[in-house]
Scaffold this active site. Sequence first.
Site, short mmCIF file in Angstrom:
data_model
loop_
_atom_site.label_atom_id
_atom_site.label_comp_id
_atom_site.label_asym_id
_atom_site.label_seq_id
_atom_site.Cartn_x
_atom_site.Cartn_y
_atom_site.Cartn_z
N GLU A 41 0.82 -1.21 0.00
CA GLU A 41 0.00 0.00 0.00
C GLU A 41 0.85 1.26 0.00
O GLU A 41 2.02 1.24 0.37
CB GLU A 41 -0.93 0.02 1.21
CG GLU A 41 -0.33 -0.40 2.54
CD GLU A 41 0.79 0.47 3.06
OE1 GLU A 41 0.68 1.71 2.92
OE2 GLU A 41 1.77 -0.06 3.59
N GLY A 78 6.26 0.11 4.60
CA GLY A 78 5.07 -0.21 3.82
C GLY A 78 5.44 -0.60 2.41
O GLY A 78 6.52 -1.16 2.18
N GLU A 79 4.56 -0.35 1.47
CA GLU A 79 4.77 -0.66 0.05
C GLU A 79 4.79 -2.17 -0.23
O GLU A 79 5.00 -2.58 -1.36
CB GLU A 79 6.08 -0.06 -0.49
CG GLU A 79 6.21 1.43 -0.34
CD GLU A 79 7.55 1.96 -0.84
OE1 GLU A 79 8.35 1.17 -1.42
OE2 GLU A 79 7.83 3.15 -0.64
N GLY A 80 4.63 -3.01 0.79
CA GLY A 80 4.85 -4.44 0.61
C GLY A 80 6.32 -4.81 0.69
O GLY A 80 6.71 -5.93 0.34
N SER A 81 7.14 -3.90 1.21
CA SER A 81 8.59 -4.10 1.19
C SER A 81 9.03 -5.28 2.05
O SER A 81 9.87 -6.09 1.65
CB SER A 81 9.31 -2.82 1.63
OG SER A 81 8.84 -2.38 2.89
#
EC number: 2.4.2.21
Length: 338
Positions: A162, A304-307
């Site tokens: 996200e 975040g970001e799916g990292s």
Amino acid sequence: MTFFATADAFTDALHSLPAPDLSASAAAEARQAQLTKPAGSLGRLEEIAVFMAQWQGNPRPRADRIAAVIFAGNHGCAVQGISAFPPEVTEQMVANFRDGGAAINALTHACGASLDVIALDLNRPTADISYGPAMSEGECLDALNSGAAAVSGECDLLLPGEMGIGNTTPAAALCAASFGGGAASWVGRGTGVDDATFARKRHLVARALVLHEQHCTSAFEALRRLGGREIVAMAGAMLAARQKRIPVMLDGFIACSAIAPLAREVPGIVDHCLAAHQSGEGAHGRLLAALRLQPLLALDMRLGEGSGAAVAAQIVRSALSAHDRMATFAEAAVAGVP
């Protein structure tokens, strides 16, 4: 394509979850017992291989097609100064993702995952949750369907991520509404805000809970009232993945908050999920405990970001490589345990 035409359709899907393939997991466990190593010596790598087997329905599961999907949305509550960054950064970071310049671009490259970026009405932020519901029923359904549509049946492992300035605030509200404890238990410093901003976040979440908590009687209503488009889209993607028997690697606090209201209503929704890591966001450990998930990593990440999910995907690939490529005692002519 419309996966959830109504709120009731979403609820029906949530209460009609496919079970794991126990015959595939039993076969995977039997293979583990034959590999040239002491029983249990690869620890959680063995558990991951069996987990993947039961959801793929394959005793020798694969991780050749890993798909990361970033959902981006803007939040009306961000104008109250609850983030270290202004709302326009959401759109700027979407451009960065698409240009290949963000952390998630590097990390998906490293783990061999594809990356899709889905921006959800960035010019139309959700309503401020401290004054009213974040979305109408139609808007919530649109976000759920956007998430579900992003899940391909050709995927071996899904990594939802996200982007949304201020989204740790609705995430905290969703967790409090799902598992109790109030604003103080769930609000963290997100992007590293100062004390004054932290106090505003707590006040905003507390106000939102007073306004909405008694109405959050279903997962759908909790998402509609307290979520954001990107959080709701992740929930839709996670449910669609379960319907297609695709394992999901959960990222950090915000990604886990997306499944929290679903898990309150149907605890088994997390059975097809792995927790990538315990993030540096203070309440994430508490959230993982409430979801009954044990993280694979603890690297103090909070991007975040799916990292974190992309980093943990490499552990899955290692687990499946060992499971598939190791010789059995018979193949290697090594004496096994009697």
